[in-house]
Write a protein that holds these residues in place. Structure first.
Motif, PDB file in Angstrom:
ATOM      1  N   THR A  84       0.768  -1.182   0.039  1.00  7.54           N
ATOM      2  CA  THR A  84       0.064  -0.087  -0.050  1.00  7.54           C
ATOM      3  C   THR A  84       0.809   1.347   0.082  1.00  7.54           C
ATOM      4  O   THR A  84       0.293   2.251   0.067  1.00  7.54           O
ATOM      5  N   GLY A  85       2.210   1.098  -0.109  1.00  5.61           N
ATOM      6  CA  GLY A  85       2.930   2.166   0.132  1.00  5.61           C
ATOM      7  C   GLY A  85       2.988   3.101   1.347  1.00  5.61           C
ATOM      8  O   GLY A  85       3.170   4.059   1.467  1.00  5.61           O
ATOM      9  N   ASN A  86       2.893   2.044   2.477  1.00  2.59           N
ATOM     10  CA  ASN A  86       2.910   2.514   3.886  1.00  2.59           C
ATOM     11  C   ASN A  86       1.830   3.383   4.125  1.00  2.59           C
ATOM     12  O   ASN A  86       2.015   4.428   4.803  1.00  2.59           O
ATOM     13  N   ARG A  87       0.609   2.975   3.827  1.00  2.00           N
ATOM     14  CA  ARG A  87      -0.659   3.575   3.984  1.00  2.00           C
ATOM     15  C   ARG A  87      -1.579   3.027   5.095  1.00  2.00           C
ATOM     16  O   ARG A  87      -2.665   3.227   5.117  1.00  2.00           O
ATOM     17  N   LEU A  88      -1.048   1.889   5.816  1.00  2.00           N
ATOM     18  CA  LEU A  88      -1.698   1.017   6.460  1.00  2.00           C
ATOM     19  C   LEU A  88      -2.016   1.564   8.045  1.00  2.00           C
ATOM     20  O   LEU A  88      -1.021   2.037   8.614  1.00  2.00           O
ATOM     21  N   THR A  89      -3.298   1.341   8.309  1.00  2.00           N
ATOM     22  CA  THR A  89      -3.444   1.273   9.866  1.00  2.00           C
ATOM     23  C   THR A  89      -3.941  -0.004  10.298  1.00  2.00           C
ATOM     24  O   THR A  89      -4.978  -0.565   9.465  1.00  2.00           O
ATOM     25  N   LEU A  90      -3.552  -0.470  11.175  1.00  2.00           N
ATOM     26  CA  LEU A  90      -3.722  -2.058  11.469  1.00  2.00           C
ATOM     27  C   LEU A  90      -4.567  -1.774  12.862  1.00  2.00           C
ATOM     28  O   LEU A  90      -4.141  -1.562  14.040  1.00  2.00           O
ATOM     29  N   GLY A  91      -5.727  -2.193  12.750  1.00  2.00           N
ATOM     30  CA  GLY A  91      -6.763  -2.168  13.826  1.00  2.00           C
ATOM     31  C   GLY A  91      -6.803  -3.624  14.123  1.00  2.00           C
ATOM     32  O   GLY A  91      -7.179  -4.394  13.455  1.00  2.00           O
ATOM     33  N   VAL A  92      -6.779  -3.965  15.410  1.00  2.00           N
ATOM     34  CA  VAL A  92      -6.870  -5.292  15.850  1.00  2.00           C
ATOM     35  C   VAL A  92      -7.581  -5.459  17.178  1.00  2.00           C
ATOM     36  O   VAL A  92      -7.932  -4.230  17.819  1.00  2.00           O
ATOM     37  N   GLY A  93      -8.233  -6.557  17.412  1.00  2.00           N
ATOM     38  CA  GLY A  93      -8.988  -6.606  18.826  1.00  2.00           C
ATOM     39  C   GLY A  93      -9.356  -8.035  19.045  1.00  2.00           C
ATOM     40  O   GLY A  93      -9.085  -8.916  18.387  1.00  2.00           O
ATOM     41  N   PRO A  94      -9.746  -8.221  20.355  1.00  2.00           N
ATOM     42  CA  PRO A  94      -9.808  -9.730  20.902  1.00  2.00           C
ATOM     43  C   PRO A  94     -11.267 -10.292  20.228  1.00  2.00           C
ATOM     44  O   PRO A  94     -11.437 -11.378  20.470  1.00  2.00           O
ATOM     45  N   SER A  95     -12.074  -9.401  19.772  1.00  2.00           N
ATOM     46  CA  SER A  95     -13.152  -9.856  19.393  1.00  2.00           C
ATOM     47  C   SER A  95     -14.345 -10.467  20.442  1.00  2.00           C
ATOM     48  O   SER A  95     -14.174  -9.774  21.537  1.00  2.00           O
ATOM     49  N   HIS A  96     -14.971 -11.554  20.582  1.00  2.00           N
ATOM     50  CA  HIS A  96     -16.026 -11.913  21.336  1.00  2.00           C
ATOM     51  C   HIS A  96     -16.055 -13.440  21.500  1.00  2.00           C
ATOM     52  O   HIS A  96     -15.826 -14.266  20.686  1.00  2.00           O
ATOM     53  N   PRO A  97     -16.547 -13.670  22.871  1.00  2.00           N
ATOM     54  CA  PRO A  97     -16.418 -15.085  23.076  1.00  2.00           C
ATOM     55  C   PRO A  97     -17.216 -16.136  21.804  1.00  2.00           C
ATOM     56  O   PRO A  97     -16.527 -17.005  21.755  1.00  2.00           O
ATOM     57  N   PRO A  98     -18.377 -15.760  21.392  1.00  2.00           N
ATOM     58  CA  PRO A  98     -19.258 -16.660  20.468  1.00  2.00           C
ATOM     59  C   PRO A  98     -18.348 -16.930  19.242  1.00  2.00           C
ATOM     60  O   PRO A  98     -18.445 -17.952  18.642  1.00  2.00           O
ATOM     61  N   GLY A 142      11.444 -14.304  17.881  1.00  4.42           N
ATOM     62  CA  GLY A 142      11.905 -13.984  16.467  1.00  4.42           C
ATOM     63  C   GLY A 142      11.755 -12.731  15.992  1.00  4.42           C
ATOM     64  O   GLY A 142      11.463 -11.619  16.791  1.00  4.42           O
ATOM     65  N   ARG A 143      11.701 -12.287  14.707  1.00  3.45           N
ATOM     66  CA  ARG A 143      12.015 -11.131  14.000  1.00  3.45           C
ATOM     67  C   ARG A 143      11.234 -11.305  12.643  1.00  3.45           C
ATOM     68  O   ARG A 143      11.291 -12.383  12.274  1.00  3.45           O
ATOM     69  N   VAL A 144      10.773 -10.289  12.387  1.00  5.14           N
ATOM     70  CA  VAL A 144       9.991 -10.054  10.968  1.00  5.14           C
ATOM     71  C   VAL A 144      10.607  -9.107   9.955  1.00  5.14           C
ATOM     72  O   VAL A 144      10.778  -7.642  10.476  1.00  5.14           O
ATOM     73  N   ASP A 145      11.104  -9.478   8.819  1.00  2.31           N
ATOM     74  CA  ASP A 145      11.926  -8.702   8.166  1.00  2.31           C
ATOM     75  C   ASP A 145      11.285  -8.426   6.806  1.00  2.31           C
ATOM     76  O   ASP A 145      11.080  -9.374   5.943  1.00  2.31           O
ATOM     77  N   VAL A 146      10.862  -7.168   6.578  1.00  2.00           N
ATOM     78  CA  VAL A 146       9.953  -6.849   5.438  1.00  2.00           C
ATOM     79  C   VAL A 146      10.686  -5.750   4.573  1.00  2.00           C
ATOM     80  O   VAL A 146      10.274  -4.758   5.225  1.00  2.00           O
ATOM     81  N   PRO A 147      11.527  -5.569   3.822  1.00  4.92           N
ATOM     82  CA  PRO A 147      12.251  -4.288   3.384  1.00  4.92           C
ATOM     83  C   PRO A 147      11.481  -3.430   2.837  1.00  4.92           C
ATOM     84  O   PRO A 147      10.344  -3.765   1.840  1.00  4.92           O
ATOM     85  N   GLY A 148      11.466  -2.176   3.114  1.00  3.18           N
ATOM     86  CA  GLY A 148      10.544  -1.130   2.657  1.00  3.18           C
ATOM     87  C   GLY A 148       9.413  -0.715   3.702  1.00  3.18           C
ATOM     88  O   GLY A 148       8.609   0.165   3.173  1.00  3.18           O
ATOM     89  N   ALA A 149       9.072  -1.555   4.573  1.00  2.37           N
ATOM     90  CA  ALA A 149       8.016  -1.278   5.350  1.00  2.37           C
ATOM     91  C   ALA A 149       8.365  -0.616   6.593  1.00  2.37           C
ATOM     92  O   ALA A 149       9.327  -0.669   7.217  1.00  2.37           O
ATOM     93  N   THR A 150       7.412   0.402   6.942  1.00  3.40           N
ATOM     94  CA  THR A 150       7.458   1.124   8.127  1.00  3.40           C
ATOM     95  C   THR A 150       6.408   0.474   8.959  1.00  3.40           C
ATOM     96  O   THR A 150       5.313  -0.088   8.667  1.00  3.40           O
ATOM     97  N   SER A 151       6.715   0.753  10.313  1.00  2.30           N
ATOM     98  CA  SER A 151       5.817   0.225  11.173  1.00  2.30           C
ATOM     99  C   SER A 151       4.405   1.000  11.089  1.00  2.30           C
ATOM    100  O   SER A 151       4.271   2.091  10.961  1.00  2.30           O
ATOM    101  N   PRO A 152       3.233   0.357  10.957  1.00  2.00           N
ATOM    102  CA  PRO A 152       1.958   0.952  10.890  1.00  2.00           C
ATOM    103  C   PRO A 152       1.236   1.092  12.114  1.00  2.00           C
ATOM    104  O   PRO A 152       1.695   0.991  13.033  1.00  2.00           O
ATOM    105  N   SER A 153       0.492   2.554  12.116  1.00  2.00           N
ATOM    106  CA  SER A 153      -0.446   2.835  13.019  1.00  2.00           C
ATOM    107  C   SER A 153      -1.214   1.818  13.702  1.00  2.00           C
ATOM    108  O   SER A 153      -1.763   1.021  12.908  1.00  2.00           O
ATOM    109  N   VAL A 154      -1.070   1.550  14.962  1.00  2.00           N
ATOM    110  CA  VAL A 154      -1.884   0.430  15.482  1.00  2.00           C
ATOM    111  C   VAL A 154      -3.266   1.055  16.427  1.00  2.00           C
ATOM    112  O   VAL A 154      -2.878   1.791  17.515  1.00  2.00           O
ATOM    113  N   LEU A 155      -4.304   0.370  15.998  1.00  2.00           N
ATOM    114  CA  LEU A 155      -5.482   0.941  16.943  1.00  2.00           C
ATOM    115  C   LEU A 155      -6.055  -0.425  17.559  1.00  2.00           C
ATOM    116  O   LEU A 155      -5.856  -1.533  16.955  1.00  2.00           O
TER     117      LEU A 155
END
Length: 300
Positions: A84-98, A142-155
């Motif tokens: 995406t050309g470093n345009r990503l916002t990564l939103g994560v969450g635990p979701s719900h029991p069901p 461990g470590r994740v190496d993806v050349p050209g990636a910047t750390s996305p904003s995390v919500l």
């Protein structure tokens, strides 16, 4: 306040989702978000969208944490970030029991502790750092190496006091759902801002998601929402939030009415302190098109 849209919908093809993002970009909107349900993989779709539609911000709201190890999610997210050309916002969450227990078969144990530990491992992985994390609920080494990636904003999908504190301390902000402007002003913004300040972190993003329809039949729209997603009110975290707002169901958080009603509601979210509004347009094709027009006008 920035304004974006949810894209997707039942039965849509990849080309149709790309078309929705392109329409949002051409309307001058700031972002397009996808949810992670049981159909298209949100990050994969965003990686493809990013190659087709330039400029507009792209995000997930949200990807479930329990079924995805931090190493796996970091790899996938950083791949999408490059695409995406470093345009990503990564939103994560635990979701719900069901969902986590009923569909994935994972125990939904100690969700707040799980999210704290998940972010403690995920954030350095997204920065390309070596991680040796051994917590009570997960291990990541461990470590994740993806050349050209910047750390996305995390919500994170934080609605209650404990999760909002974690969001302020460890994430870049929160993404809310079924939350009216009063709750944003009185509950969400103060709690997450206080936590961020105490942790010495920057002012957090507050991304409020809301269903919106420019329509002559607001009651019909709310009935439709109740039929389609009314069962969400039974999830404990959503029920607690709705009770805090004095609302009987998720349909009461829907913004529906003419252009003036919708424009007024958008202003109220901005005044409440939301940094971004992400709209899920509801209704038939004409109503959704009218909603997009109002959002574009509000962005000007």
């Amino acid at each position: 306040m920035e304004i974006g849209v949810y894209v997707g919908g039942a039965g849509l093809s990849l080309d149709e989702m790309i078309g929705q993002v392109r329409a949002a970009a051409e309307a001058g909107l700031d972002s397009a978000f996808l949810s992670q349900l049981t159909a298209w993989d949100a990050l994969t779709v965003l990686a493809l969208v990013g190659r087709e539609v330039p400029g507009i911000g792209l995000g997930t709201a949200v990807v479930q944490t329990y079924p995805r190890h931090p190493l796996a999610l970091a790899s996938q997210a950083l791949t999408a970030q490059v695409a995406t050309g470093n345009r990503l916002t990564l939103g994560v969450g635990p979701s719900h029991p069901p969902i986590i227990e009923g569909q994935f078969g994972y125990p939904y144990d100690r969700p707040a502790r799980h999210v704290r530990e998940y972010l403690s491992a995920l954030r350095p992985l997204l920065r390309g750092e070596q991680v040796e994390y051994r917590g009570e609920t997960l291990t990541a080494a461990g470590r994740v190496d993806v050349p050209g990636a910047t750390s996305p904003s995390v919500l994170i999908s934080a609605l209650g006091p404990v999760m909002l504190r974690i969001a302020g301390e460890l994430a870049d902000g929160t993404v809310t759902v079924w939350t009216g402007p009063e709750a944003v002003a009185d509950h969400i913004v103060p709690a997450i801002t206080r936590a961020a300040e105490q942790a010495g972190r920057p002012a957090p993003r507050v991304v409020a998601t809301v269903m919106v329809s420019v329509t002559a039949d607001p009651d019909g729209i709310r009935r439709r929402v109740t039929e389609q997603v009314g069962s969400a009110a039974r999830f404990p975290s959503y029920r607690s939030l709705l009770d805090r707002q004095g609302k009987s169901g998720v349909h009461e958080t829907v913004v529906a009415g003419d252009e003036t009603v919708v424009a007024r509601a958008i202003r109220r979210y901005a005044e409440a302190g939301a940094t971004e509004l992400v709209v899920s347009a509801v209704g038939d094709e004409r109503e959704r098109a009218s909603t997009l027009d109002v959002l574009a006008s509000a962005r000007l």
